[in-house]
Enzyme design. Structure first.
Site, PDB file in Angstrom:
ATOM      1  N   VAL A  67       0.826  -1.093  -0.037  1.00 43.15           N
ATOM      2  CA  VAL A  67      -0.034  -0.156   0.045  1.00 43.15           C
ATOM      3  C   VAL A  67       0.908   1.223  -0.103  1.00 43.15           C
ATOM      4  CG1 VAL A  67      -2.064  -0.985   1.087  1.00 43.15           C
ATOM      5  CG2 VAL A  67      -0.175  -0.270   2.364  1.00 43.15           C
ATOM      6  N   PRO A  68       1.613   1.468  -1.136  1.00 39.05           N
ATOM      7  CA  PRO A  68       2.522   2.718  -1.167  1.00 39.05           C
ATOM      8  C   PRO A  68       1.577   4.024  -0.959  1.00 39.05           C
ATOM      9  CG  PRO A  68       2.143   1.787  -3.218  1.00 39.05           C
ATOM     10  CD  PRO A  68       1.797   0.577  -2.458  1.00 39.05           C
ATOM     11  N   HIS A  69       1.830   4.853  -0.317  1.00 35.73           N
ATOM     12  CA  HIS A  69       1.024   6.042  -0.042  1.00 35.73           C
ATOM     13  C   HIS A  69       1.949   7.446   0.174  1.00 35.73           C
ATOM     14  CE1 HIS A  69       1.696   4.263   3.897  1.00 35.73           C
ATOM     15  NE2 HIS A  69       1.844   5.446   4.327  1.00 35.73           N
ATOM     16  N   VAL A  70       1.117   8.420  -0.107  1.00 37.74           N
ATOM     17  CA  VAL A  70       1.590   9.695   0.397  1.00 37.74           C
ATOM     18  C   VAL A  70       0.534  10.467   0.778  1.00 37.74           C
ATOM     19  CG1 VAL A  70       1.457  10.744  -1.889  1.00 37.74           C
ATOM     20  CG2 VAL A  70       3.006  11.647  -0.552  1.00 37.74           C
ATOM     21  N   ILE A 105      -2.194   4.894  -2.613  1.00 34.62           N
ATOM     22  CA  ILE A 105      -3.327   5.959  -1.877  1.00 34.62           C
ATOM     23  C   ILE A 105      -2.671   7.312  -1.874  1.00 34.62           C
ATOM     24  CG2 ILE A 105      -4.575   6.496   0.294  1.00 34.62           C
ATOM     25  CD1 ILE A 105      -4.646   3.541   0.867  1.00 34.62           C
TER      26      ILE A 105
END
Lengths: 159, 98
Positions: A67-70, A105
């Site tokens: 779930v890579p996110h920033v 996300i």
């Protein structure tokens, strides 16, 4: 929060061809831009921040899921893209296994609760074997959307 | 000797129990032999304190009260360390939280 409230349906790629983590992240960010879910102005910002976050600690928490996110100050609405890699991608996952399901996300920095609700929605489903298996089997965008609809209606088994 | 211990803690860091704190919590929990569970106070679902994914399913925003329970030979030490981690806001709020 429901999956289809966060996942942009025009940013679903059931046959992700990227072979590296960074490439997969770029493809998914580009999908969100093409879908007009986020501004192209921040493309490089997003990609750089997401990769930086991954380097601090992989979001590949196991079970072939990442779930890579920033969190970004310049966006108002939380959006997510989905990519499924049939071959698997090395995400430096905690269990060392390749990642097949990627939920990327981008969320407003000023609304940390929304980010947590999105994570809850994502993991409530990704923690289920059934959901992960069906997602991998879905060959078309329509099939993925159907799966997401079923998950949102909680019609999937709980294992 | 197997013992049981439990503690109630409140999430105080601004960003809540997001990925990085969840990972710190699970990593700390995994250092102990005891089984560790986490439950949102007044809610039914109980999650495994050693699973990042399950911890993320708590959606524990700032202000959320959690009941931590440990069951095993090192239950009390485990709970002390985990409660301290939460009470120290996972060392956030002074640093950049992503």
């Amino acid at each position: 929060m429901k999956l289809l409230e966060l996942i942009v349906t025009n940013a679903i790629e059931p046959n992700l061809e990227a072979t590296t983590r960074d490439e997969a992240i770029a493809v998914l960010v580009d999908q969100l831009i093409t879908a007009k879910a986020v501004s192209a102005d921040f493309r490089d910002d997003f990609i750089k921040a997401i990769i930086k976050r991954e380097k601090r600690g992989s979001t590949g928490f196991g079970h072939g899921v990442a779930v890579p996110h920033v969190k970004h100050a310049d966006i108002d609405t939380l959006v997510a893209a989905v990519g499924v890699s049939k071959d698997g991608i090395d995400f430096n996952a905690l269990d060392g296994n390749p990642v097949h399901s990627i939920f990327l996300i981008i969320s407003p920095e000023q609304k940390p609760e929304e980010h947590l609700e999105a994570m809850e929605a994502v993991f409530s489903n990704l923690s289920q074997d059934t959901f992960r298996r069906f997602l991998l089997q879905a060959d078309t965008v329509e099939a993925v959307i159907t799966l997401l609809e079923e998950a949102d209606a909680s019609t999937l088994g709980n294992n | 000797m197997t013992t049981n211990a439990s503690a109630i803690v409140t999430i105080e860091n601004r960003l809540g129990l997001h990925a990085r704190p969840a990972m710190m919590f699970a990593e700390t929990a995994m250092r102990f032999d005891s089984d560790i569970t986490v439950q949102r106070s007044n809610q039914d679902s109980i999650v495994d304190g050693k699973s990042i994914m399950q911890l993320m399913m708590l959606a524990a925003v700032r202000g959320t009260e959690l009941t931590l329970t440990a069951n095993g030979p090192d239950a009390e030490t485990a709970l002390e360390e985990l409660a301290e981690l939460v009470n120290n806001r996972f060392n956030e709020d002074s640093v950049e939280g992503v």
